[in-house]
Enzyme design. Structure first.
Site, PDB file in Angstrom:
ATOM      1  CG  LEU A  20      56.530 -26.600  63.444  1.00  0.00           C
ATOM      2  CD1 LEU A  20      56.342 -27.634  64.542  1.00  0.00           C
ATOM      3  CD2 LEU A  20      55.518 -26.842  62.317  1.00  0.00           C
ATOM      4  CB  ALA A  21      56.777 -19.261  62.718  1.00  0.00           C
ATOM      5  CG  ASN A  80      59.993 -24.261  66.060  1.00  0.00           C
ATOM      6  OD1 ASN A  80      59.927 -23.655  64.996  1.00  0.00           O
ATOM      7  ND2 ASN A  80      60.059 -23.652  67.227  1.00  0.00           N
ATOM      8  CG  ASN A 114      60.333 -13.141  52.212  1.00  0.00           C
ATOM      9  OD1 ASN A 114      60.110 -13.675  51.126  1.00  0.00           O
ATOM     10  ND2 ASN A 114      59.450 -12.373  52.830  1.00  0.00           N
ATOM     11  CB  SER A 149      54.180 -14.862  47.540  1.00  0.00           C
ATOM     12  OG  SER A 149      53.334 -13.758  47.753  1.00  0.00           O
ATOM     13  N   GLY A 163      51.225 -15.203  52.240  1.00  0.00           N
ATOM     14  CA  GLY A 163      50.992 -15.071  53.679  1.00  0.00           C
ATOM     15  C   GLY A 163      50.416 -16.344  54.266  1.00  0.00           C
ATOM     16  CE  LYS A 221      57.584 -14.067  48.434  1.00  0.00           C
ATOM     17  NZ  LYS A 221      57.902 -13.247  49.550  1.00  0.00           N
ATOM     18  CG  HIS A 253      55.808 -11.345  44.585  1.00  0.00           C
ATOM     19  ND1 HIS A 253      55.738 -11.041  45.931  1.00  0.00           N
ATOM     20  CD2 HIS A 253      54.572 -11.740  44.224  1.00  0.00           C
ATOM     21  CE1 HIS A 253      54.507 -11.250  46.351  1.00  0.00           C
ATOM     22  NE2 HIS A 253      53.775 -11.668  45.345  1.00  0.00           N
ATOM     23  CG  ASN A 254      58.216  -9.666  48.658  1.00  0.00           C
ATOM     24  OD1 ASN A 254      57.608 -10.539  48.049  1.00  0.00           O
ATOM     25  ND2 ASN A 254      58.508  -9.783  49.924  1.00  0.00           N
ATOM     26  CD  GLU A 313      53.580  -7.702  48.990  1.00  0.00           C
ATOM     27  OE1 GLU A 313      53.754  -8.850  48.539  1.00  0.00           O
ATOM     28  OE2 GLU A 313      53.758  -7.423  50.189  1.00  0.00           O
ATOM     29  CE  LYS A 338      58.383  -8.597  59.339  1.00  0.00           C
ATOM     30  NZ  LYS A 338      57.712  -9.883  59.538  1.00  0.00           N
ATOM     31  NE  ARG A 394      79.528  11.921  33.694  1.00  0.00           N
ATOM     32  CZ  ARG A 394      80.160  10.915  33.096  1.00  0.00           C
ATOM     33  NH1 ARG A 394      79.938  10.669  31.815  1.00  0.00           N
ATOM     34  NH2 ARG A 394      80.996  10.149  33.749  1.00  0.00           N
TER      35      ARG A 394
HETATM   36  P1  NBP Z   1      59.315 -15.861  61.422  1.00  0.00           P
HETATM   37  O1  NBP Z   1      59.995 -15.103  60.339  1.00  0.00           O
HETATM   38  O2  NBP Z   1      58.756 -15.126  62.567  1.00  0.00           O
HETATM   39  O3  NBP Z   1      60.370 -16.967  61.959  1.00  0.00           O
HETATM   40  C1  NBP Z   1      59.984 -17.839  62.989  1.00  0.00           C
HETATM   41  C2  NBP Z   1      60.816 -19.109  62.952  1.00  0.00           C
HETATM   42  O4  NBP Z   1      62.206 -18.798  62.923  1.00  0.00           O
HETATM   43  C3  NBP Z   1      60.568 -19.934  64.211  1.00  0.00           C
HETATM   44  O5  NBP Z   1      60.677 -21.291  63.859  1.00  0.00           O
HETATM   45  C4  NBP Z   1      61.726 -19.493  65.084  1.00  0.00           C
HETATM   46  O6  NBP Z   1      62.059 -20.443  66.065  1.00  0.00           O
HETATM   47  C5  NBP Z   1      62.810 -19.392  64.077  1.00  0.00           C
HETATM   48  N1  NBP Z   1      63.953 -18.583  64.521  1.00  0.00           N
HETATM   49  C6  NBP Z   1      64.016 -17.287  64.859  1.00  0.00           C
HETATM   50 BR1  NBP Z   1      62.617 -16.133  64.903  1.00  0.00          BR
HETATM   51  N2  NBP Z   1      65.240 -16.896  65.224  1.00  0.00           N
HETATM   52  C7  NBP Z   1      65.977 -17.993  65.105  1.00  0.00           C
HETATM   53  C8  NBP Z   1      67.340 -18.233  65.342  1.00  0.00           C
HETATM   54  N3  NBP Z   1      68.159 -17.272  65.730  1.00  0.00           N
HETATM   55  N4  NBP Z   1      67.805 -19.480  65.129  1.00  0.00           N
HETATM   56  C9  NBP Z   1      66.974 -20.453  64.722  1.00  0.00           C
HETATM   57  N5  NBP Z   1      65.659 -20.295  64.480  1.00  0.00           N
HETATM   58  C10 NBP Z   1      65.170 -19.065  64.663  1.00  0.00           C
HETATM   59  O7  NBP Z   1      58.188 -16.822  60.848  1.00  0.00           O
HETATM   60  P2  NBP Z   1      57.206 -16.716  59.600  1.00  0.00           P
HETATM   61  O8  NBP Z   1      56.455 -15.434  59.619  1.00  0.00           O
HETATM   62  O9  NBP Z   1      56.478 -18.002  59.577  1.00  0.00           O
HETATM   63  O10 NBP Z   1      58.194 -16.673  58.340  1.00  0.00           O
HETATM   64  C11 NBP Z   1      59.082 -17.722  57.997  1.00  0.00           C
HETATM   65  C12 NBP Z   1      59.872 -17.285  56.763  1.00  0.00           C
HETATM   66  O11 NBP Z   1      58.937 -17.087  55.687  1.00  0.00           O
HETATM   67  C13 NBP Z   1      60.608 -15.956  56.926  1.00  0.00           C
HETATM   68  O12 NBP Z   1      61.769 -15.967  56.161  1.00  0.00           O
HETATM   69  C14 NBP Z   1      59.633 -14.950  56.358  1.00  0.00           C
HETATM   70  O13 NBP Z   1      60.276 -13.773  55.898  1.00  0.00           O
HETATM   71  C15 NBP Z   1      59.034 -15.752  55.208  1.00  0.00           C
HETATM   72  N6  NBP Z   1      57.687 -15.323  54.786  1.00  0.00           N
HETATM   73  C16 NBP Z   1      56.752 -14.903  55.691  1.00  0.00           C
HETATM   74  C17 NBP Z   1      55.501 -14.521  55.255  1.00  0.00           C
HETATM   75  C18 NBP Z   1      54.431 -14.062  56.227  1.00  0.00           C
HETATM   76  O14 NBP Z   1      53.382 -13.624  55.750  1.00  0.00           O
HETATM   77  N7  NBP Z   1      54.652 -14.189  57.536  1.00  0.00           N
HETATM   78  C19 NBP Z   1      55.188 -14.588  53.897  1.00  0.00           C
HETATM   79  C20 NBP Z   1      56.148 -15.067  53.003  1.00  0.00           C
HETATM   80  C21 NBP Z   1      57.400 -15.434  53.459  1.00  0.00           C
HETATM   81  P3  NBP Z   1      61.470 -20.293  67.552  1.00  0.00           P
HETATM   82  O15 NBP Z   1      60.067 -20.803  67.483  1.00  0.00           O
HETATM   83  O16 NBP Z   1      62.361 -21.148  68.351  1.00  0.00           O
HETATM   84  O17 NBP Z   1      61.544 -18.840  67.924  1.00  0.00           O
END
Ligand code: NBP
Length: 483
Positions: free
Chosen positions: A12-13, A34, A104, A130, A132, A185, A188-189, A192, A261, A446
């Site tokens: 749940l981020a 979570n 990702n 994708s 955000g 994906k 795509h990045n 980007e 990243k 060569r």
């Molecule tokens: P984050 O990439 O910041 O991940 C947060 C989540 O991962 C939380 O649930 C956190 O739990 C958990 N987590 C972490 Br941090 N370390 C952990 C560990 N060692 N063991 C278990 N759980 C762990 O969140 P996000 O930005 O929502 O991205 C989620 C995924 O989506 C990532 O792979 C990211 O690359 C991808 N993504 C992000 C975006 C963007 O715009 N942000 C876009 C597209 C894809 P906790 O709450 O307990 O710390």
């Protein structure tokens, strides 16, 4: 009995929260979990209050609250956390249940995980998501791959939450086996990275060469967003240039060091591994690396002289040329990115639908643009198209853009303004359309120093020759193979 959930989500981020709100708004009941369990209650009683969510305080609770076949989606930090959660979930699932990774993840990990999860009698989906935060909430672009038998079970949920193009087609379709979704994906990045870098190069030329203010540039980007360049990244650049803090453009107060990243780097590494000239994206990754060497650059700027920047040409013409340069380079970037996907498909046995991929990127994601509709048309016209530059529409567009694009590159180089991605794309274009490149000399070199042999234009392909160039070497040739 309480209704079971249609899908469960771990993480749940920012992405997870918004994606489950999107699912719920389309009529699905979602169970959420979570690692830091307090976030579950915070969400269910906060943004999720009064909605169809089931808060789970353990993996067991989460799995027990799901309809069969169970679907558990992870949106957690890529890497080890994904493997850890898979190991935690697998013992609680039954044959035919589905684990989904929406993060990702690097595609080789997804290839490995698909095999592992399938070996346990379960199904696996690795999907790129994708767009955000906003995309996750209102409609992301989604690129799923993995176990093909999983697709009918997740299709309705995925396509209902995905962005839609004008005619209602969802920006989500099955990409292919194992790591195909995460590979697409990743590309795509990479694209980007390239789109962002060429926009930044145009910005630097407008600012440093033409002496334009942020307001003037804002107006130019506003115009560009109405034509061939119409895209999300041009649109946000327009808005960024118009954004003021204390009456001044905020962009000029931001430190010029770019972060990354890793997905651009992965794209470059994949291109090197597969031998594909992905020059524009490669240069864009390196441009971020150079920007990060801020202290060294400041040092160098004090001691190394370059040409004095001086523009005496027609400013309006130059702005028009810049538009052509951006468009020409953008075509090259997509041609190179598609070339990479084609090679990867051959290498990994994926049956990629190239027009479908353009459609998936057409809405919801960061590289969304009008231009992607034309890529879809190019592959509809010829599904076997070997390179986008050979499509009549794009060939015509790039030919029309090249005069202005060349003037931009020449002016930038003469004035010492760095434009690595615009120029490398132009060099690729000239290389690609060359019947003969200087690699004959390279093969001679060569062969001279390493007896690596060469083929001859007056003999059939596949016959290799070695010359004793100095009279001092022997006649033994090195083994011929490509790495
Ligand atoms: P984050 O990439 O910041 O991940 C947060 C989540 O991962 C939380 O649930 C956190 O739990 C958990 N987590 C972490 Br941090 N370390 C952990 C560990 N060692 N063991 C278990 N759980 C762990 O969140 P996000 O930005 O929502 O991205 C989620 C995924 O989506 C990532 O792979 C990211 O690359 C991808 N993504 C992000 C975006 C963007 O715009 N942000 C876009 C597209 C894809 P906790 O709450 O307990 O710390």
């Amino acid at each position: 009995m309480t209704k079971l959930a249609d899908i469960g989500l771990i993480g749940l981020a920012v992405m997870g929260e918004n994606l489950v709100l999107n699912m719920e708004s389309k009529g699905y009941t979602v169970a959420v979990y979570n690692r830091t369990v307090e976030k579950v209650d915070k969400f269910v009683n906060g943004r999720g209050a009064g909605k169809n969510f089931i808060g789970a305080h353990s993996i067991e609770d989460l799995v027990a609250s799901l309809e069969k076949p169970r679907k558990v989606m992870m949106l957690v930090k890529a890497g080890q956390p994904v493997d850890d959660f898979i190991d935690m979930i697998v013992p609680h699932l039954d044959k035919g249940d589905i684990i989904i990774d929406g993060g990702n993840s690097h595609f080789p990990d997804t290839i490995r995980r698909t095999k592992y999860v399938e070996s346990k009698g379960l199904l696996y989906v690795g999907t790129g998501v994708s767009g955000g935060e906003e995309g996750a909430l209102n409609g992301p672009s989604m690129m799923p791959g993995g176990s093909p038998e999983a697709w009918p079970h997740v299709k309705d949920i995925f396509q209902s939450i995905a962005a839609k193009v004008e005619d209602g087609t969802p920006c989500c379709d099955w990409v292919g086996e194992d790591g195909a979704g995460h590979f697409v994906k990743m590309v795509h990045n990479g694209i980007e990275y390239g789109d962002m870098q060429i926009i930044c190069e145009a910005y630097q030329l407008m600012k440093d060469l033409l002496g334009m203010s942020a307001d003037e540039m804002h107006e130019v980007f506003k115009e560009w967003n109405k034509g061939d360049l119409d895209s999300y990244l041009i649109e946000i650049t327009r808005d960024i240039l118009g954004y003021k803090e204390d009456g001044e453009a905020l962009v000029e107060k931001i430190l010029d060091t770019a972060g990354q990243k890793g997905t651009g780097k992965w794209t470059g590494v994949a291109a090197l591994d597969l031998g594909i000239p992905l020059t524009l994206i490669g240069e864009s990754v390196f441009a971020r690396c150079l920007s990060a060497q801020k202290d060294l650059r400041v040092e160098a700027s004090k001691v190394i002289e370059g040409p004095k920047v001086k523009f005496e040409g027609d400013k309006a013409q130059m702005i028009n040329d810049l538009k052509d340069a951006l468009f020409g380079a953008k075509i090259i970037s997509y041609a190179q990115g598609y070339n990479l996907m084609m090679e990867a498909a051959a290498e990994h046995g994926w049956n990629l639908n190239y027009g479908g991929i353009a459609l998936m990127w057409r809405g919801g994601c960061i590289i969304r643009s009008v231009f992607l509709g034309d890529i879809k048309k190019a592959f509809d016209n010829n599904p076997e198209l070997p390179n986008l530059l050979l499509d009549p529409y794009f060939k015509g567009k790039v030919e029309a853009a090249q005069a202005g694009w060349r003037r931009v590159c020449a002016t930038a180089l003469t004035n010492g303004v760095p434009v690595p991605s615009l120029t490398s794309a132009l060099c690729y274009f000239d290389g690609f359309r060359s019947e003969r490149l200087p690699a004959n000399l390279l093969q001679a070199q060569r062969d001279y120093f390493g007896a690596h042999t060469y083929e001859r234009i007056d003999k059939p392909r596949g016959q290799f020759f070695h010359t004793n160039w100095t009279g001092r070497g022997g006649d033994t040739a090195s083994t011929t193979y490509d790495v």
